[in-house]
Design a protein around this motif. Structure first.
Motif, short mmCIF file in Angstrom:
data_model
loop_
_atom_site.label_atom_id
_atom_site.label_comp_id
_atom_site.label_asym_id
_atom_site.label_seq_id
_atom_site.Cartn_x
_atom_site.Cartn_y
_atom_site.Cartn_z
N LEU A 12 10.45 85.11 94.16
CA LEU A 12 11.93 84.99 94.23
C LEU A 12 12.39 85.21 92.66
CD1 LEU A 12 12.24 82.05 96.43
CD2 LEU A 12 12.46 84.30 97.21
N GLN A 14 15.09 86.08 90.18
CA GLN A 14 16.68 86.35 89.98
C GLN A 14 16.99 87.47 89.37
OE1 GLN A 14 18.88 84.41 91.56
NE2 GLN A 14 20.59 85.29 90.48
N SER A 15 16.31 87.43 88.04
CA SER A 15 16.41 88.67 86.99
C SER A 15 15.00 88.50 86.03
CB SER A 15 17.79 88.42 86.25
OG SER A 15 17.51 87.17 85.35
N GLU A 50 13.36 85.40 85.12
CA GLU A 50 14.14 84.19 85.56
C GLU A 50 13.75 84.04 87.10
OE1 GLU A 50 18.65 82.60 85.90
OE2 GLU A 50 18.12 83.87 84.40
N MET A 51 13.39 83.04 87.46
CA MET A 51 13.04 82.87 88.91
C MET A 51 14.38 82.19 89.56
SD MET A 51 9.85 83.48 88.97
CE MET A 51 9.25 82.97 90.65
N ALA A 52 14.59 82.85 90.90
CA ALA A 52 15.57 82.10 91.71
C ALA A 52 15.77 80.54 91.92
CB ALA A 52 15.65 83.02 93.19
N ARG A 53 16.64 80.02 92.45
CA ARG A 53 16.52 78.67 92.62
C ARG A 53 15.64 78.45 93.84
NH1 ARG A 53 20.31 75.30 90.78
NH2 ARG A 53 21.82 76.86 90.30
N THR A 54 15.02 77.51 93.67
CA THR A 54 14.09 76.93 94.76
C THR A 54 14.37 75.41 95.08
OG1 THR A 54 12.26 76.44 93.07
CG2 THR A 54 12.46 78.53 94.52
N SER A 189 17.27 70.75 93.36
CA SER A 189 16.94 72.13 93.01
C SER A 189 16.34 72.53 91.79
CB SER A 189 18.40 72.84 93.37
OG SER A 189 19.16 72.51 92.14
N LEU A 191 15.14 75.44 88.70
CA LEU A 191 15.23 76.84 88.17
C LEU A 191 14.14 76.96 86.92
CD1 LEU A 191 19.05 77.00 87.58
CD2 LEU A 191 17.75 78.57 89.15
N THR A 193 12.46 79.58 83.86
CA THR A 193 12.50 80.68 83.03
C THR A 193 11.31 80.87 82.33
OG1 THR A 193 14.87 80.18 82.82
CG2 THR A 193 14.07 81.84 81.29
#
Length: 200
Positions: A12, A14-15, A50-54, A189, A191, A193
């Motif tokens: 996942l 994010q960017s 940057e991983m998406a929110r898990t 949640s 986040l 990086t």
């Protein structure tokens, strides 16, 4: 198996930021301003991911994976989702051993075709020997389905004759270059990086 390396779970993303680093230095004369470029031949990939929110257990599992790497001690396989080509049925391979540099003779392509374009990616090898490459010119095949690829970064070792090229989901082996900050918000949640470079 000592060569086995875990793959980054929960793809996942994010960017991300991907950049090719070259071992070059530029020295400018303080008198004339003339520049001398010194190229030491090294080339590798740097990534900022940057991983998406898990949330909940998924976030904790990803946290455990990153913690287990032990910072720069560990390595992991990353299949960059921005360069995947799902559904690709291509099965090219290295044609001939003892090849080095930024070109590679390959076979197993459809004859008289342009199966890949400049900017596309492929990877070579498996486990710790996985290397990611980006094409700098279109792949144009001859009547026998052979083509010479031009790419970066240059080969660090000569692949064996018959080594397959991964086209559908190219991968790179990365090593963390800094501790992974974990931001934990409401409702548990997470986040993450990551800063990493190609593990060489």
């Amino acid at each position: 198996m000592p060569d086995a390396i875990l793959e980054l779970p929960l793809m996942l993303v994010q960017s991300l930021e991907r950049r090719l680093v070259t071992a070059t230095a530029v020295v400018a004369s303080p008198f004339t301003g003339n520049e001398e470029v010194q190229d030491w031949g090294g080339e590798w990939w740097d990534y900022g991911i940057e991983m998406a929110r898990t949330t909940g257990r998924d976030g904790r599992r990803l946290s455990a994976f990153l913690s287990a790497l032990g910072g720069p001690r560990g390595r992991f396989i990353f299949r960059d989702p921005t360069i995947r080509q799902p559904g690709s049925l291509l099965a090219p391979q290295v044609a001939g051993g003892f090849q080095t540099g930024n070109q590679l003779v390959t076979a197993g392509w459809p004859p008289f075709s342009t199966p890949l374009l400049a900017g596309d990616f492929f990877s070579l090898g498996s486990g710790a020997r996985t290397r990611l490459h980006q094409l700098t010119a279109d792949v144009v095949t001859d009547e026998a389905g052979e083509a010479t690829l031009a790419f970066v970064p240059r080969l660090r070792s000569a692949p064996a004759d018959g080594t397959p090229l991964e086209i559908a989901a190219p991968a790179v082996v990365l090593r963390l270059t800094a501790p992974v900050p974990t931001r934990i918000g409401r409702a548990e949640s997470f986040l993450f990086t990551l800063a990493a470079r190609e593990a060489l």
